[in-house]
Structure formats: structure tokens, C-alpha cells
Design a protein around this motif. Structure first.
Motif, PDB file in Angstrom:
ATOM      1  N   UNK A  57      31.515 -16.637  20.068  1.00  0.00           N
ATOM      2  CA  UNK A  57      30.621 -15.556  20.496  1.00  0.00           C
ATOM      3  C   UNK A  57      29.211 -16.085  20.747  1.00  0.00           C
ATOM      4  N   UNK A  58      28.749 -17.010  19.912  1.00  0.00           N
ATOM      5  CA  UNK A  58      27.438 -17.622  20.093  1.00  0.00           C
ATOM      6  C   UNK A  58      27.388 -18.402  21.411  1.00  0.00           C
ATOM      7  N   UNK A  59      28.410 -19.206  21.672  1.00  0.00           N
ATOM      8  CA  UNK A  59      28.452 -20.007  22.901  1.00  0.00           C
ATOM      9  C   UNK A  59      28.493 -19.116  24.146  1.00  0.00           C
ATOM     10  N   UNK A  60      29.156 -17.975  24.061  1.00  0.00           N
ATOM     11  CA  UNK A  60      29.250 -17.056  25.201  1.00  0.00           C
ATOM     12  C   UNK A  60      27.888 -16.533  25.629  1.00  0.00           C
ATOM     13  N   UNK A  61      26.920 -16.541  24.741  1.00  0.00           N
ATOM     14  CA  UNK A  61      25.575 -16.056  25.053  1.00  0.00           C
ATOM     15  C   UNK A  61      24.765 -17.061  25.861  1.00  0.00           C
ATOM     16  N   UNK A  62      25.231 -18.292  25.943  1.00  0.00           N
ATOM     17  CA  UNK A  62      24.523 -19.348  26.672  1.00  0.00           C
ATOM     18  C   UNK A  62      24.618 -19.124  28.179  1.00  0.00           C
ATOM     19  N   UNK A  63      23.557 -19.456  28.881  1.00  0.00           N
ATOM     20  CA  UNK A  63      23.559 -19.385  30.349  1.00  0.00           C
ATOM     21  C   UNK A  63      24.518 -20.404  30.951  1.00  0.00           C
ATOM     22  N   UNK A  64      24.863 -21.433  30.183  1.00  0.00           N
ATOM     23  CA  UNK A  64      25.717 -22.512  30.667  1.00  0.00           C
ATOM     24  C   UNK A  64      27.191 -22.290  30.332  1.00  0.00           C
ATOM     25  N   UNK A  65      27.530 -21.127  29.791  1.00  0.00           N
ATOM     26  CA  UNK A  65      28.912 -20.867  29.391  1.00  0.00           C
ATOM     27  C   UNK A  65      29.730 -20.507  30.617  1.00  0.00           C
ATOM     28  N   UNK A  66      30.434 -21.503  31.141  1.00  0.00           N
ATOM     29  CA  UNK A  66      31.304 -21.368  32.294  1.00  0.00           C
ATOM     30  C   UNK A  66      32.637 -21.986  31.911  1.00  0.00           C
ATOM     31  N   UNK A  67      33.688 -21.209  31.870  1.00  0.00           N
ATOM     32  CA  UNK A  67      34.976 -21.718  31.388  1.00  0.00           C
ATOM     33  C   UNK A  67      35.882 -22.090  32.554  1.00  0.00           C
ATOM     34  N   UNK A  68      36.382 -23.328  32.489  1.00  0.00           N
ATOM     35  CA  UNK A  68      37.394 -23.772  33.455  1.00  0.00           C
ATOM     36  C   UNK A  68      38.753 -23.580  32.796  1.00  0.00           C
ATOM     37  N   UNK A  69      39.772 -23.301  33.601  1.00  0.00           N
ATOM     38  CA  UNK A  69      41.114 -23.101  33.056  1.00  0.00           C
ATOM     39  C   UNK A  69      41.981 -24.324  33.329  1.00  0.00           C
ATOM     40  N   UNK A  70      42.489 -24.910  32.273  1.00  0.00           N
ATOM     41  CA  UNK A  70      43.403 -26.046  32.405  1.00  0.00           C
ATOM     42  C   UNK A  70      44.764 -25.514  32.823  1.00  0.00           C
ATOM     43  N   UNK A  71      45.372 -26.204  33.750  1.00  0.00           N
ATOM     44  CA  UNK A  71      46.698 -25.771  34.201  1.00  0.00           C
ATOM     45  C   UNK A  71      47.679 -26.896  34.167  1.00  0.00           C
TER      46      UNK A  71
END
Length: 71
Positions: A57-71
Motif C-alpha cells: 500500500x505504501x509503494x502504491x502511493x509512489x508516483x513511480x509505481x508502475x506495474x509490469x505483468x510477467x507472462x
């Protein structure tokens, strides 16, 4: 699925320098899946940590929180 935070250097042929460390967030089932996903990139992976609960939840507040999806 879980979210992993990957600490890495851009070039795996260079010595790790803490000041040059970058981070990326990857959604995957396991750390192994994250490593396979990033294998083609020339990253020197320092550390991978699974984010859960309050830490996530803390990391989600960061402006840099962009999640890539591994496939």
C-alpha cells in the motif's frame, strides 16, 4: 498474483553501485517468473522482494509505481 519490487542496475557487466540502483515493479506468481520475464533485458538484478500488506500500500502511493505483468 503478487507484486515484486526488483532492484537492478541497467548493465549486468558493470559493478553494482548503490547510487545507480533502479527499481521496477512486476506482477507475477513467483520470483522465478520475474527473473524469466526480465531475462532478455541486460539488467544486473541486485534483489527482488515480494510486496504485501502495508508495504504494498505504501509503494502504491509512489508516483513511480508502475506495474509490469510477467507472462
Amino acid at each position: 498474483m503478487a507484486v515484486f519490487k526488483v532492484f537492478y542496475q541497467h548493465n549486468k557487466d558493470e559493478v553494482i553501485v548503490r547510487e545507480s540502483t533502479q527499481t521496477i515493479y512486476v506482477e507475477a506468481e513467483t520470483e522465478e517468473q520475474v527473473r524469466r520475464y526480465l531475462k532478455e533485458r541486460n539488467y544486473n538484478i541486485e534483489f527482488i522482494t515480494k510486496l504485501e500488506g502495508a508495504h504494498l500500500e505504501y509503494e502504491k502511493q509512489s508516483d513511480h509505481f508502475n506495474v509490469e505483468k510477467a507472462e
